[in-house]
Scaffold this motif. Sequence first.
Motif, mmCIF file in Angstrom:
data_model
loop_
_atom_site.group_PDB
_atom_site.id
_atom_site.type_symbol
_atom_site.label_atom_id
_atom_site.label_comp_id
_atom_site.label_asym_id
_atom_site.label_seq_id
_atom_site.Cartn_x
_atom_site.Cartn_y
_atom_site.Cartn_z
ATOM 1 N N GLY A 115 0.784 -1.226 0.000
ATOM 2 C CA GLY A 115 0.000 0.000 0.000
ATOM 3 C C GLY A 115 0.820 1.283 0.000
ATOM 4 O O GLY A 115 1.970 1.317 -0.454
ATOM 5 N N TYR A 263 6.544 4.188 -6.843
ATOM 6 C CA TYR A 263 5.524 3.147 -7.079
ATOM 7 C C TYR A 263 6.166 1.992 -7.854
ATOM 8 O O TYR A 263 6.944 2.227 -8.796
ATOM 9 C CB TYR A 263 4.337 3.712 -7.886
ATOM 10 N N ASP A 283 -2.329 -0.258 -4.033
ATOM 11 C CA ASP A 283 -1.805 1.118 -4.092
ATOM 12 C C ASP A 283 -0.290 1.192 -4.249
ATOM 13 O O ASP A 283 0.223 2.220 -4.684
ATOM 14 C CB ASP A 283 -2.185 1.886 -2.808
ATOM 15 N N ASP A 286 -0.174 1.445 -7.886
ATOM 16 C CA ASP A 286 -1.238 2.164 -8.596
ATOM 17 C C ASP A 286 -1.338 3.590 -8.088
ATOM 18 O O ASP A 286 -1.876 3.830 -7.011
ATOM 19 C CB ASP A 286 -2.575 1.437 -8.366
ATOM 20 N N LYS A 287 -0.819 4.512 -8.868
ATOM 21 C CA LYS A 287 -0.948 5.896 -8.398
ATOM 22 C C LYS A 287 -2.098 6.604 -9.100
ATOM 23 O O LYS A 287 -2.328 7.782 -8.877
ATOM 24 C CB LYS A 287 0.363 6.655 -8.583
ATOM 25 N N ARG A 290 -6.206 4.106 -7.098
ATOM 26 C CA ARG A 290 -6.061 4.066 -5.632
ATOM 27 C C ARG A 290 -7.384 3.891 -4.885
ATOM 28 O O ARG A 290 -7.645 4.565 -3.893
ATOM 29 C CB ARG A 290 -5.335 5.333 -5.158
ATOM 30 N N ALA A 295 -7.920 -1.909 -5.849
ATOM 31 C CA ALA A 295 -6.903 -2.680 -5.110
ATOM 32 C C ALA A 295 -7.350 -4.141 -5.008
ATOM 33 O O ALA A 295 -6.566 -5.069 -5.241
ATOM 34 C CB ALA A 295 -6.696 -2.083 -3.726
#
Length: 320
Positions: A115, A263, A283, A286-287, A290, A295
Motif C-alpha cells: 500500500g 511506485y 496502491d 497504482d498511483k 487508488r 486494489a
Amino acid sequence: MSEDKHHRVMILGGGPAGYTAAIYAGRANMKPVVIQGMQPGGQLTITTDVDNFPGFENGVQGPELMEKMRAQAERFDTTMIFDAVTSTKLDKRPFEITCDSGDVYTCDALIIATGASARWLGIPAEKTLNGFGVSACATCDGFFFKGQDVAVIGGGDTAVEEAMFLTNFCSKVYLVHRRDELRAEKVMQDQMKANEKIVPVWDSVVEDILGEAGKGGVNAVKIRNVKTDEISDLPVTGVFIAIGHTPNTGIFDKQIDQDDAGYLLTKPDSTATNIPGVFAAGDVQDKTYRQAVTAAGTGCMVALEAERFLNEQEGDATRI
Ligand code: NDP
C-alpha cells in the motif's frame, strides 16, 4: 530453514489487495501466508463510511469491510502474521523476508501489497506537534476537537472527506488548498459546498504550525497566499494534513523497478514486476486509481498470476 518458515506464496500487506489475493490464493489451495504489517486492514481502517465498494447499498464502515475481508481470507486457509517486514532479499529464489520480530521467512512466490502511507508537508512543526494538534487522520483524532476550530490541508478526495467528517465534531473547518480549484470528485465538492461549517481558504500554503507540544498544543496555522504573498494566522487547535500518499516500498531497497515517485512498476496488463516470481497489487503499484475496489481487483489478478507462475515452476521442476 524450518518448514513453518518456508511457504509457496507469501503476501506482504493486509489491505484490500493483500486480503483479496489471500482469498484467491487460499481458494487455489496455495495456503497463503499474509504478513499484515503495522496497520492490519490498511488505509480503510482509518476511514469511516465507504459508499463506493460494490455490494453495500447503504455503505459500510472501512474497518468492518476489512474485518470481513480478513475473515473471508482465513476461511480459505490463510495464515495471518502480525509483524512488520524490515528487509527483503529478492536476488534469488526462494525469496527471503526478514521481520521486525527477527523471524525470517522464505517463499517461492512473493505478492507485494504494502500500500501507501499518508504524506506530510515536511515542516518541522508537523513532527514536534504530532499528537498535540497535528494529525494525518481525522477519523482517528477528530473526536478530540469537539466544539473547536480546525484546518484541513489539501484539495483532493481525502481532504474533502476529512473536512466533512470533522464537521461532525468541530465548530468550523478551514479547508486550506494551494489552488483555487479542488481535485476532489464533483459530488464530494457539492456536498462540501452545502456544508456551512467548512470554510475554503484558496491559493494558500502552510508556512508553519504554531503552538507548543504538551502546553495546549496547536493554536494557529500560519498560511501564505501564493497570489498575494500575504501571511496570516488561522486560529485553530487542530491541523489535519491530507495531501496524498507515498507508496510503501522502502523495504525493497530499489531491488524492484519503480517509477520516480517510488511506485512499483508492473508489466502491462499484469501484476508481474521485473523479478520473476515477485508480483505487486494495490496502491503500491497504482498511483492513478487508488480505490479499495481497484486494489481488490488487482489482488485477484496477482493471486492468479502467482498461481500460474508456481505451476509453471513446479511443472518444470518435475520435468527436470
Ligand atoms: P490526491 O493526490 O488526490 O490529492 C492530494 C491533494 O493535496 C491535492 O489537492 C494536492 O494539491 C494537495 N497537495 C499535495 N501536495 C501538497 C503540498 N506539498 N502542499 C499543499 N498541498 C498539497 O490525494 P488524496 O489522498 O486526496 O486521494 C488519493 C486517492 O484516493 C484519489 O484517487 C482519491 O480519489 C481516492 N480517495 C477516494 C475517496 C472516496 O472515494 N471516498 C476518499 C479518499 C481518497 P493539487 O490539487 O494542487 O495537486
